[in-house]
Design a protein around this motif. Structure first.
Motif, PDB file in Angstrom:
ATOM      1  N   GLN A  75      -4.623  -1.575  -0.496  1.00 14.09           N
ATOM      2  CA  GLN A  75      -3.362  -1.034  -1.348  1.00 14.09           C
ATOM      3  C   GLN A  75      -3.462  -2.549  -2.173  1.00 14.09           C
ATOM      4  O   GLN A  75      -2.584  -2.030  -3.392  1.00 14.09           O
ATOM      5  CB  GLN A  75      -2.471  -0.380  -1.206  1.00 14.09           C
ATOM      6  N   ARG A  96      -6.668   1.027   5.048  1.00 15.05           N
ATOM      7  CA  ARG A  96      -6.059   0.757   4.170  1.00 15.05           C
ATOM      8  C   ARG A  96      -4.935   0.193   3.292  1.00 15.05           C
ATOM      9  O   ARG A  96      -4.514   0.176   2.145  1.00 15.05           O
ATOM     10  CB  ARG A  96      -5.117   2.740   5.150  1.00 15.05           C
ATOM     11  N   GLU A 141       7.250   4.688  -1.362  1.00 13.21           N
ATOM     12  CA  GLU A 141       6.845   3.918  -1.050  1.00 13.21           C
ATOM     13  C   GLU A 141       5.609   2.481  -2.108  1.00 13.21           C
ATOM     14  O   GLU A 141       5.576   1.390  -1.855  1.00 13.21           O
ATOM     15  CB  GLU A 141       5.000   4.428  -0.657  1.00 13.21           C
ATOM     16  N   ASP A 167      -6.155   2.681  -4.106  1.00 14.83           N
ATOM     17  CA  ASP A 167      -5.849   4.115  -2.890  1.00 14.83           C
ATOM     18  C   ASP A 167      -4.562   4.238  -2.795  1.00 14.83           C
ATOM     19  O   ASP A 167      -3.827   4.214  -1.929  1.00 14.83           O
ATOM     20  CB  ASP A 167      -6.293   3.641  -1.118  1.00 14.83           C
ATOM     21  N   ARG A 196      -5.329   1.673   9.428  1.00 16.96           N
ATOM     22  CA  ARG A 196      -4.603   1.865   8.436  1.00 16.96           C
ATOM     23  C   ARG A 196      -4.398   0.665   8.070  1.00 16.96           C
ATOM     24  O   ARG A 196      -3.737   0.261   6.649  1.00 16.96           O
ATOM     25  CB  ARG A 196      -3.295   1.958   9.647  1.00 16.96           C
ATOM     26  N   ASP A 238      -2.869   6.155  -5.163  1.00 13.29           N
ATOM     27  CA  ASP A 238      -2.356   7.607  -5.664  1.00 13.29           C
ATOM     28  C   ASP A 238      -2.032   8.664  -5.217  1.00 13.29           C
ATOM     29  O   ASP A 238      -0.759   9.343  -5.312  1.00 13.29           O
ATOM     30  CB  ASP A 238      -3.767   8.483  -5.990  1.00 13.29           C
ATOM     31  N   GLU A 239      -2.478   8.336  -3.026  1.00 17.98           N
ATOM     32  CA  GLU A 239      -1.083   9.436  -2.205  1.00 17.98           C
ATOM     33  C   GLU A 239       0.314   8.643  -1.970  1.00 17.98           C
ATOM     34  O   GLU A 239       0.879   9.433  -1.261  1.00 17.98           O
ATOM     35  CB  GLU A 239      -1.915   9.416  -1.098  1.00 17.98           C
ATOM     36  N   LEU A 240       0.439   7.235  -3.061  1.00 23.08           N
ATOM     37  CA  LEU A 240       1.536   6.855  -2.486  1.00 23.08           C
ATOM     38  C   LEU A 240       2.549   7.201  -3.167  1.00 23.08           C
ATOM     39  O   LEU A 240       2.626   7.778  -4.392  1.00 23.08           O
ATOM     40  CB  LEU A 240       1.580   4.979  -2.082  1.00 23.08           C
ATOM     41  N   THR A 241       4.237   7.357  -2.057  1.00 25.41           N
ATOM     42  CA  THR A 241       5.988   7.766  -2.768  1.00 25.41           C
ATOM     43  C   THR A 241       6.308   6.920  -3.800  1.00 25.41           C
ATOM     44  O   THR A 241       5.423   5.796  -3.560  1.00 25.41           O
ATOM     45  CB  THR A 241       6.661   8.387  -1.927  1.00 25.41           C
TER      46      THR A 241
END
Length: 222
Positions: free
Chosen positions: A109, A105, A122, A114, A102, A116-119
Motif C-alpha cells: 500500500q 500488505r 484509511e 492494493d 499484514r 481498492d479495499e481501503l476506505t
C-alpha cells in the motif's frame, strides 16, 4: 522406643522444610538405585525443590537417553506429552504469519498497490503517513548534503593551506643568488653552463602546476 509417626503436611518452617527435603531426597535416590540394580528396572527420577533446584537420576542402562523413557511412556500409556507444546507452537506460528501478511500488505500500500479495499479514512491515514515519511527522508537527505559539503570545504581548506605552505618554502630559493631557477629547456642548459665551476645550484621546472607567466603551462621542480 519406636519412631513416632509424622503427620504428613507441609512443613511451615523453611529451614526445617529444606532439611527434610535433603534427607528424603537422598533416601529416594538410594531406593531408585537399588531398584535399578536389584530388579533390573529402568528408572528415571526428576525432582525440583521449593527453591527450584533440580535433582535427577537415570538408570545406567538408558545410557543417558531421557527421551527414550518419555517415548516409552507415551507408547505404553497412549498419551502424548507434547501435544500442548505443539499446539502452542502452532498458535505462535499462525500469529507470526498474520503479522507478516499484514506487514506485506502495508508495504504494498505504501508503494501504491492494493488500495481498492481501503476506505476514505484509511486512505487519508495512509496519505498522512506517507507525507510524514517523505519529510523524514528529505530531512535526512539535507543533513547528508550539509555534512558532505562541510567535509569537502574542510578538505579544500587543508589543501589550500598545504599549497600556501609549499609556496612559502620556495620563496627563499627565488631570492638566494646561489640558486638558478630555469623554466625553459634553453634556460636550463644555459644555467648549467653558468653553474659549472661555481657554488651555484640549478633547478629546472617541469610542467606539473599552472604557470600564469608561461602561457598557462605547468612547472615542476626537477
Amino acid at each position: 522406643m519406636g519412631r513416632g509417626k509424622i503427620e504428613i503436611k507441609r512443613i511451615e518452617n523453611a529451614t526445617n522444610r529444606q532439611v527434610t527435603y535433603s534427607k528424603r531426597r537422598s533416601g529416594i535416590l538410594k531406593k531408585a538405585k537399588e531398584l535399578t540394580v536389584l530388579c533390573d528396572a529402568e528408572v528415571s527420577l526428576i525432582m525440583f525443590s521449593s527453591t527450584g533446584k533440580m535433582t535427577e537420576y537415570l538408570s545406567p542402562s538408558l545410557n543417558g537417553n531421557t527421551k527414550r523413557v518419555y517415548d516409552r511412556y507415551q507408547q505404553i500409556s497412549g498419551s502424548s506429552l507434547w501435544n500442548s507444546h505443539y499446539e502452542s507452537l502452532q498458535n505462535a506460528l499462525n500469529k507470526q504469519k498474520e503479522i507478516n501478511k499484514r506487514l506485506r500488505r502495508e508495504i504494498r500500500q505504501r508503494m501504491g498497490e492494493d488500495l481498492d479495499e481501503l476506505t476514505i479514512d484509511e486512505l487519508r491515514n495512509l496519505e498522512a503517513n506517507l507525507e510524514a515519511s517523505v519529510k523524514v527522508v528529505r530531512d535526512r537527505k539535507y543533513h547528508v548534503i550539509i555534512t558532505q559539503t562541510e567535509t569537502t570545504r574542510k578538505k579544500l581548506r587543508n589543501h589550500t593551506e598545504q599549497h600556501h605552505g609549499l609556496l612559502r618554502e620556495f620563496e627563499p630559493i627565488d631570492e638566494d643568488p646561489r640558486f638558478i631557477l630555469a623554466v625553459e629547456e634553453e634556460d636550463y642548459e644555459s644555467a648549467i653552463e653558468l653553474a659549472n665551476g661555481q657554488n651555484i645550484f640549478t633547478f629546472r621546472l617541469q610542467p606539473s602546476q599552472p604557470n600564469p607567466h608561461n602561457g598557462g603551462g605547468y612547472l615542476r621542480l626537477a
